[in-house]
Design an enzyme around this catalytic site. Structure first.
Site, mmCIF file in Angstrom:
data_model
loop_
_atom_site.group_PDB
_atom_site.id
_atom_site.type_symbol
_atom_site.label_atom_id
_atom_site.label_comp_id
_atom_site.label_asym_id
_atom_site.label_seq_id
_atom_site.Cartn_x
_atom_site.Cartn_y
_atom_site.Cartn_z
ATOM 1 C CG LEU A 88 9.824 18.084 8.140
ATOM 2 C CD1 LEU A 88 10.080 16.677 8.655
ATOM 3 C CD2 LEU A 88 11.106 18.904 8.159
ATOM 4 N NE ARG B 178 0.629 10.360 10.168
ATOM 5 C CZ ARG B 178 0.183 9.392 9.364
ATOM 6 N NH1 ARG B 178 -1.005 8.843 9.594
ATOM 7 N NH2 ARG B 178 0.897 8.955 8.356
ATOM 8 N N PRO B 179 2.238 16.587 11.496
ATOM 9 C CG PRO B 179 4.132 17.693 12.290
ATOM 10 C CD PRO B 179 3.225 16.518 12.568
ATOM 11 N NE ARG C 100 -1.539 12.102 8.178
ATOM 12 C CZ ARG C 100 -1.718 13.336 8.662
ATOM 13 N NH1 ARG C 100 -2.863 13.642 9.199
ATOM 14 N NH2 ARG C 100 -0.776 14.237 8.572
ATOM 15 N NE ARG D 249 -7.301 4.149 5.610
ATOM 16 C CZ ARG D 249 -6.282 4.601 6.339
ATOM 17 N NH1 ARG D 249 -6.360 4.601 7.651
ATOM 18 N NH2 ARG D 249 -5.184 5.031 5.751
ATOM 19 C CG ASP E 23 3.384 1.566 9.619
ATOM 20 O OD1 ASP E 23 3.621 1.832 8.440
ATOM 21 O OD2 ASP E 23 3.060 2.431 10.464
ATOM 22 C CB ILE F 169 7.750 6.819 14.486
ATOM 23 C CG1 ILE F 169 9.026 5.995 14.268
ATOM 24 C CG2 ILE F 169 7.353 7.566 13.204
ATOM 25 C CD1 ILE F 169 10.212 6.788 13.749
ATOM 26 C CB CYS G 264 -3.718 11.216 12.318
ATOM 27 S SG CYS G 264 -3.446 9.487 11.915
ATOM 28 C CE LYS H 206 -1.681 1.554 4.033
ATOM 29 N NZ LYS H 206 -1.334 2.955 4.360
ATOM 30 C CG ASN H 207 2.317 2.649 3.536
ATOM 31 O OD1 ASN H 207 1.161 3.008 3.262
ATOM 32 N ND2 ASN H 207 2.694 2.362 4.761
HETATM 33 C C1 EPZ Z 1 4.357 6.980 6.366
HETATM 34 O O1 EPZ Z 1 3.574 8.058 6.870
HETATM 35 C C2 EPZ Z 1 3.415 5.766 6.285
HETATM 36 N N1 EPZ Z 1 2.295 6.093 5.424
HETATM 37 C C3 EPZ Z 1 2.909 5.424 7.678
HETATM 38 O O2 EPZ Z 1 2.138 4.219 7.597
HETATM 39 C C4 EPZ Z 1 4.095 5.145 8.591
HETATM 40 O O3 EPZ Z 1 3.632 4.932 9.901
HETATM 41 C C5 EPZ Z 1 5.057 6.359 8.583
HETATM 42 O O4 EPZ Z 1 5.459 6.668 7.243
HETATM 43 C C6 EPZ Z 1 6.324 6.093 9.381
HETATM 44 O O5 EPZ Z 1 6.965 4.954 8.933
HETATM 45 C C7 EPZ Z 1 2.463 6.009 4.073
HETATM 46 O O6 EPZ Z 1 3.512 5.710 3.555
HETATM 47 C C8 EPZ Z 1 1.266 6.317 3.235
HETATM 48 P P1 EPZ Z 1 6.381 10.414 8.313
HETATM 49 P P2 EPZ Z 1 4.121 9.568 6.833
HETATM 50 O O7 EPZ Z 1 6.219 11.733 7.612
HETATM 51 O O8 EPZ Z 1 4.970 9.775 5.634
HETATM 52 C C9 EPZ Z 1 6.944 13.600 11.808
HETATM 53 C C10 EPZ Z 1 0.275 2.808 7.841
HETATM 54 O O9 EPZ Z 1 -0.100 2.233 8.874
HETATM 55 N N2 EPZ Z 1 6.810 14.647 10.775
HETATM 56 O O10 EPZ Z 1 7.537 9.580 7.940
HETATM 57 O O11 EPZ Z 1 2.957 10.447 7.040
HETATM 58 C C11 EPZ Z 1 5.644 12.811 12.010
HETATM 59 O O12 EPZ Z 1 4.744 13.474 12.831
HETATM 60 C C12 EPZ Z 1 0.738 4.276 7.909
HETATM 61 O O13 EPZ Z 1 0.325 2.253 6.734
HETATM 62 C C13 EPZ Z 1 7.025 15.960 11.124
HETATM 63 O O14 EPZ Z 1 7.336 16.255 12.293
HETATM 64 O O15 EPZ Z 1 5.025 9.576 8.146
HETATM 65 C C14 EPZ Z 1 6.175 11.513 12.585
HETATM 66 O O16 EPZ Z 1 6.366 11.668 13.947
HETATM 67 C C15 EPZ Z 1 0.422 4.922 9.205
HETATM 68 N N3 EPZ Z 1 6.875 16.921 10.171
HETATM 69 C C16 EPZ Z 1 7.500 11.331 11.871
HETATM 70 O O17 EPZ Z 1 7.883 12.621 11.368
HETATM 71 C C17 EPZ Z 1 6.532 16.617 8.868
HETATM 72 O O18 EPZ Z 1 6.393 17.520 8.033
HETATM 73 C C18 EPZ Z 1 7.457 10.341 10.712
HETATM 74 O O19 EPZ Z 1 6.365 10.672 9.891
HETATM 75 C C19 EPZ Z 1 6.346 15.279 8.518
HETATM 76 C C20 EPZ Z 1 6.494 14.300 9.496
#
Ligand code: EPZ
Length: 424
Positions: free
Chosen positions: A126, A122-123, A93, A400, A308, A330, A117, A22-23
């Site tokens: 970045l 989840r900002p 998202r 999902r 995950d 995370i 969420c 999916k991801n």
């Molecule tokens: C991806 O989400 C995955 N989703 C998530 O899987 C997964 O949990 C996550 O990566 C971490 O491995 C998809 O790929 C669609 P991140 P993503 O940006 O990209 C912080 C599932 O169950 N952060 O890597 O949204 C954030 O809050 C889902 O399949 C900032 O601070 O995650 C988190 O603490 C759930 N500022 C950390 O970084 C930002 O601008 C990692 O988030 C962006 C992120």
């Protein structure tokens, strides 16, 4: 609305066919916005989130058609609309992955900012910061991120955040940089296999990306990208979920198509618990026939232990012979499954981003409520080993991200059924 009814106690034996990731599929579908001509994607799982991404692409003038052989054909038909509205983005998202491709290819993007969420804060700052570094003007209007750019220019971008790298943030900046003028260097890039798969797809489309899979990625911009054929990697999180289903039921299974090299930290953890996990001819073999050892684990960005698989691993450790400590680095609040597992007899004590798991002899069946995708998977796993019957409500969360989970589990011996709530 459906629920899943599980009678616990059966040992699982046989093979799990692992679906496409999916991801990986979601950002690759968004990347098709960058391409001229047709893209053909194979091994794309039939999931609610994929249907959601296709609905969004259709709204953005991109046709998507699944043919009988399961392939998904994607083609840009009209580039007028650049608006990804709240009613679509709020449902998923990962819709944010259209931000980079839209501003790079159509010079304008209006994407609803994802809201709250269940798994925590989840900002996306970045993402917008990285795209602004490439030259996009960025503004927030009525809850929409509005980005405009006459031209994107390659530059150095640092994408490290308070919790390390960002996966979809890296995807957005990488996709935009493919059509920027000059070279972009992304520092603290995410190294997840899904990012590598996206980069490999883009390189087939004519992009020039190097260093994918490492924290330092370089992208030399090109004038245009063309469509390509690509087969999406296997879903390592689905594979990990079924590995735990096997371990908690003292079963013996093969995860067909799974890549053991995508699950190093997780496999290391399972082996420390006492589960046998090996590379097999067609995937990964898993078996468990002994008491489970307690371990400590901390979630981290790839190649660390995947967040995950945290909830699912908590179920395994709730049956270990002793105390384990799980630290979520995370998404520090990603513990909505704790309350429901406690209703099934698990002994869990949460202290900030850490849960102390005191192993118990058995879990007991109960009606429980799913809250998010991976938490609902954990409740199903707990139901497989619990004494008596478990009913998991709100299974739309599971649909999902897992393709026909109850059919795959039943095929290896689980007593599990999907039932309409109204029929309960
Ligand atoms: C991806 O989400 C995955 N989703 C998530 O899987 C997964 O949990 C996550 O990566 C971490 O491995 C998809 O790929 C669609 P991140 P993503 O940006 O990209 C912080 C599932 O169950 N952060 O890597 O949204 C954030 O809050 C889902 O399949 C900032 O601070 O995650 C988190 O603490 C759930 N500022 C950390 O970084 C930002 O601008 C990692 O988030 C962006 C992120």
């Amino acid at each position: 609305m459906d629920c899943l009814v599980i009678q616990g106690g059966n040992r699982l034996r046989g093979s799990f066919p692992i679906s496409g990731s999916k991801n990986a599929a979601l950002p690759i579908l968004a990347a098709a916005i960058l391409c001229e001509g047709e893209t053909t994607l194979r091994n794309v799982p039939d999931l609610h989130d994929v249907q959601q991404m296709c609905a969004l692409l259709n709204r953005l003038g991109v046709s998507t058609q699944r043919t009988e052989d399961g392939a998904l054909h994607v083609r840009v038909e009209d580039e007028m609309n650049c608006h990804a509205p709240y009613e679509l983005v709020s449902k998923m998202r990962a819709s944010v992955c259209v931000l980079g491709p839209l501003v790079a290819k159509r010079r304008r993007a209006q994407v609803s900012m994802p809201g709250g969420c269940a798994i925590g804060d989840r900002p996306v700052s970045l993402h917008t910061r990285g795209l602004a570094a490439l030259g996009a003007d960025s503004d927030l209007v009525n809850g929409d991120m509005v980005l405009k750019a006459k031209k994107l220019r390659g530059t150095e971008v640092f994408l490290g955040g308070p919790f390390g790298s960002t996966v979809t943030g890296t995807a957005n900046v990488m996709m935009a940089a493919t059509l920027a003028e000059g070279r972009t260097v992304i520092e603290s890039a995410a190294c997840e296999p899904e990012i590598v798969d996206l980069a490999e797809f883009l390189n087939k489309c004519g992009a020039r990306i190097e260093g994918h899979g490492t924290p330092r990625m370089t992208i030399d911009g090109v004038a245009s990208l063309h469509g390509a054929s690509h087969s999406v990697i296997a879903d390592r999180i689905e594979a990990g979920t079924f590995a735990i289903a096997t371990a908690v039921t003292n079963g013996e299974t093969t995860l067909l198509g799974a890549r053991i090299d995508h699950l190093t930290a997780f496999v290391d953890c399972l082996r420390r618990v006492g589960v046998n996990v090996d590379k097999a001819e067609k995937g990964i073999s898993v078996s468990s026939a002994r008491r489970l050892e307690p371990v400590d684990l901390t979630t981290q960005p790839y190649p660390g232990f995947p967040t995950d698989l945290q909830a699912q691993t908590m179920v395994l450790l709730s049956l270990a012979d002793g105390n384990s400590i799980i630290t979520e680095k995370i998404f520090p609040d990603r513990f909505l499954h704790v309350g429901e597992l406690t209703r099934m007899g698990a002994h869990l004590r949460k202290e900030g981003p850490t849960v102390i798991v005191q192993g118990v002899k058995r879990l007991v069946g109960a009606p429980v409520m799913a809250s998010d995708l991976r938490a609902s998977a954990a409740l199903i796993l707990a139901g497989l080993i619990a004494k008596g019957r478990t009913t998991v409500h709100r299974v739309y969360h599971i649909d999902r991200g897992y393709e026909s989970i109850e059919k795959k589990l039943a095929a290896v011996g689980a007593d599990i059924q999907r039932v309409a709530e109204a029929a309960m």
